[in-house]
Design a protein around this motif. Structure first.
Motif, PDB file in Angstrom:
ATOM      1  N   LEU A 325       0.823  -1.201   0.000  1.00  0.00           N
ATOM      2  CA  LEU A 325       0.000   0.000   0.000  1.00  0.00           C
ATOM      3  C   LEU A 325       0.865   1.261   0.000  1.00  0.00           C
ATOM      4  N   ILE A 326       1.940   1.247   0.785  1.00  0.00           N
ATOM      5  CA  ILE A 326       2.796   2.427   0.894  1.00  0.00           C
ATOM      6  C   ILE A 326       3.564   2.684  -0.397  1.00  0.00           C
ATOM      7  N   PHE A 327       4.085   1.618  -0.998  1.00  0.00           N
ATOM      8  CA  PHE A 327       4.933   1.768  -2.190  1.00  0.00           C
ATOM      9  C   PHE A 327       4.219   1.377  -3.478  1.00  0.00           C
ATOM     10  N   GLY A 328       2.901   1.227  -3.398  1.00  0.00           N
ATOM     11  CA  GLY A 328       2.146   0.840  -4.583  1.00  0.00           C
ATOM     12  C   GLY A 328       2.246   1.828  -5.725  1.00  0.00           C
ATOM     13  N   GLU A 329       2.467   3.098  -5.393  1.00  0.00           N
ATOM     14  CA  GLU A 329       2.578   4.113  -6.429  1.00  0.00           C
ATOM     15  C   GLU A 329       3.731   3.830  -7.390  1.00  0.00           C
ATOM     16  N   ASN A 330       4.758   3.141  -6.894  1.00  0.00           N
ATOM     17  CA  ASN A 330       5.939   2.886  -7.722  1.00  0.00           C
ATOM     18  C   ASN A 330       5.650   1.964  -8.905  1.00  0.00           C
ATOM     19  N   PHE A 331       4.547   1.241  -8.871  1.00  0.00           N
ATOM     20  CA  PHE A 331       4.214   0.337  -9.968  1.00  0.00           C
ATOM     21  C   PHE A 331       3.781   1.102 -11.221  1.00  0.00           C
ATOM     22  N   TYR A 332       3.324   2.328 -11.054  1.00  0.00           N
ATOM     23  CA  TYR A 332       2.880   3.090 -12.226  1.00  0.00           C
ATOM     24  C   TYR A 332       3.484   4.491 -12.286  1.00  0.00           C
ATOM     25  N   ALA A 333       4.328   4.835 -11.319  1.00  0.00           N
ATOM     26  CA  ALA A 333       4.877   6.191 -11.265  1.00  0.00           C
ATOM     27  C   ALA A 333       5.875   6.426 -12.390  1.00  0.00           C
ATOM     28  N   SER A 334       5.596   7.382 -13.225  1.00  0.00           N
ATOM     29  CA  SER A 334       6.519   7.851 -14.256  1.00  0.00           C
ATOM     30  C   SER A 334       6.047   9.222 -14.717  1.00  0.00           C
ATOM     31  N   ARG A 335       6.947   9.969 -15.293  1.00  0.00           N
ATOM     32  CA  ARG A 335       6.599  11.322 -15.708  1.00  0.00           C
ATOM     33  C   ARG A 335       5.473  11.299 -16.726  1.00  0.00           C
ATOM     34  N   TYR A 336       4.475  12.157 -16.478  1.00  0.00           N
ATOM     35  CA  TYR A 336       3.358  12.416 -17.399  1.00  0.00           C
ATOM     36  C   TYR A 336       2.376  11.247 -17.514  1.00  0.00           C
ATOM     37  N   VAL A 337       2.482  10.241 -16.627  1.00  0.00           N
ATOM     38  CA  VAL A 337       1.571   9.099 -16.718  1.00  0.00           C
ATOM     39  C   VAL A 337       0.123   9.529 -16.473  1.00  0.00           C
ATOM     40  N   GLY A 338      -0.069  10.629 -15.751  1.00  0.00           N
ATOM     41  CA  GLY A 338      -1.412  11.107 -15.470  1.00  0.00           C
ATOM     42  C   GLY A 338      -2.160  11.576 -16.702  1.00  0.00           C
ATOM     43  N   TYR A 339      -1.426  11.805 -17.783  1.00  0.00           N
ATOM     44  CA  TYR A 339      -2.073  12.192 -19.046  1.00  0.00           C
ATOM     45  C   TYR A 339      -2.822  11.012 -19.654  1.00  0.00           C
ATOM     46  N   PHE A 340      -2.386   9.775 -19.319  1.00  0.00           N
ATOM     47  CA  PHE A 340      -2.965   8.569 -19.916  1.00  0.00           C
ATOM     48  C   PHE A 340      -3.855   7.796 -18.937  1.00  0.00           C
ATOM     49  N   TRP A 341      -3.522   7.838 -17.650  1.00  0.00           N
ATOM     50  CA  TRP A 341      -4.267   7.078 -16.640  1.00  0.00           C
ATOM     51  C   TRP A 341      -4.934   8.023 -15.654  1.00  0.00           C
TER      52      TRP A 341
END
Length: 403
Positions: A325-341
């Protein structure tokens, strides 16, 4: 219930594991205060000699170009002459303001300097930002510098209108409150949340060591779980004791600052890479919202551990689920990913507490929807579901906290 609370309280705060966690956090705090803080060197500092060297170099160039026929010069030289003629008077006035000790005037001029410098540096192959941004193979260093320059410009705009005493320490964010702001935008929230996970990971399993004593408390299992939750929350608050001591030491060394200091909040426009801007919140508002979101995370982690404890009855599983839960963000964290997801709908996206409040994470992800209020709603919603399932299981007659 009061007797059971006192028993749980004593068990929690006499646990060797928990005491070790508090000790390690205190050690890390004092190491940071006495070793890291004195060596803090901000990229954007108030360096008289650097400003002077830059001014003199440019002025020497302008003096040599004086009287030259522009039609016979290379376009890049003509561009440099035009830029230097605009920026050098600003640097000269900034130096004069520092000589006079007029920090409000310096702040006013420096605001203009950052805005103007940013306008001709971003996406310009001939001119670069401070090389300190281009470290650790950062592919997005120019964007990060662009963000930092805009943020600095807004800070200095607020300083130029300040009704409190200014100092170079405030400009460089060295005061205790500003240090806390920087830490909340960094690793401090994750460190504290991991500490909460470690404190609470065995809060149910430890009962197996005293089954006969616990069976003597005339209290239902779901109430015991709520007491455990409350004790763990109290234990989480104690994590701030060494941090407060460190805060006081930094304040005595570099000043405490005040809650009216500026804390910029990024606001994206449609053409966000060029027209992004900042709105201003006070440092008091930033700290209040950051700590609110942080304590909400404490609440979520503790309840997730309690639920996992009664389902799996294994400390390792509790720990693994908490880390996920704490590090779950690391599975999808990358620059500009919020534009697609639609990452704003994932509770794990709100783990970087300070960056959520300042909306630095919005810039990082290129997502306008990450928001303090939405984060609270998602985390409280998650906690509500977890508590409901926990109480539902505890009310089942086949379930026993102690078998």
């Amino acid at each position: 219930m009061w007797s059971y609370f006192k028993f749980e309280f004593k068990q929690f705060f006499t646990s060797k594991k928990n005491l070790a966690i508090y000790f390690l956090l205190a050690f890390a705090t004092f190491f940071y205060v006495f070793k890291i803080v004195p060596t803090y060197n901000p990229i954007e500092s108030v360096d008289y000699e650097e400003i002077e060297a830059r001014y003199l170099t440019r002025q020497e160039f302008l003096d040599r170009m004086e009287g030259q026929d522009l039609y016979n010069l290379h376009p890049s030289i003509i561009f440099a002459i035009q830029i230097f003629k605009e920026v050098n008077p600003l640097d000269k006035e900034r130096l004069n303001a520092l000589d006079e000790g007029n920090l409000k005037k310096y702040a006013d001029l420096t605001r203009d300097w950052y805005y103007f410098t940013n306008s001709f540096t971003y996406q310009n192959e001939a001119i670069s930002y401070n090389p300190k941004y281009f470290t650790k193979n950062n592919m997005y260093a120019e964007d990060d510098a662009f963000y930092a320059y805009l943020e600095q410009a807004v800070r200095y705009d607020a300083y130029s209108k300040a009704d409190y005493k200014l100092s170079l320490g405030i400009f460089e964010q060295r005061t205790a409150l500003q240090t806390l702001e920087r830490l909340l935008k960094g690793l401090l929230p994750i460190i504290l949340i991991v500490c909460v996970l470690l404190l609470s990971v065995d809060i149910v399993r430890k009962d197996r060591r005293h089954p006969s004593i616990l069976k003597g408390f005339p209290i239902s299992d779901w109430k015991k779980l709520l007491v455990k939750m409350f004790v763990a929350l109290l234990g989480s608050v104690v994590l701030f004791v060494p941090l407060i001591v460190g805060f006081i030491i930094i304040g005595l060394q570099s000043g405490f600052g005040n809650f009216n200091l500026p804390s910029p909040e990024y606001v994206a426009h449609l053409d966000w890479r060029k027209d992004g801007k900042f709105e201003m919140m006070t440092l008091g508002t930033f700290l209040t919202q950051s700590l609110t979101l942080l304590f909400t995370w404490f609440f979520v982690i503790i309840n997730v551990v309690l639920l996992c404890s009664i389902i799996f009855r294994s400390e390792m599983v509790n720990f693994a689920v908490g880390l996920l839960l704490i590090f779950g963000e690391n599975f999808y964290a990358s620059r500009y990913v919020g534009y697609f997801w639609d990452i704003q709908n994932y509770p794990t996206s709100y783990i970087q507490v300070g960056q959520i409040i300042s909306k630095q994470r919005n810039f990082y992800y290129k997502n306008d929807q990450l928001d303090f209020t939405l984060g609270l709603e998602l985390l409280f919603g998650l906690a509500g579901v977890v508590i409901f399932l926990m109480i539902l299981i505890a009310l089942n007659r086949r379930y026993k906290l102690i078998k």
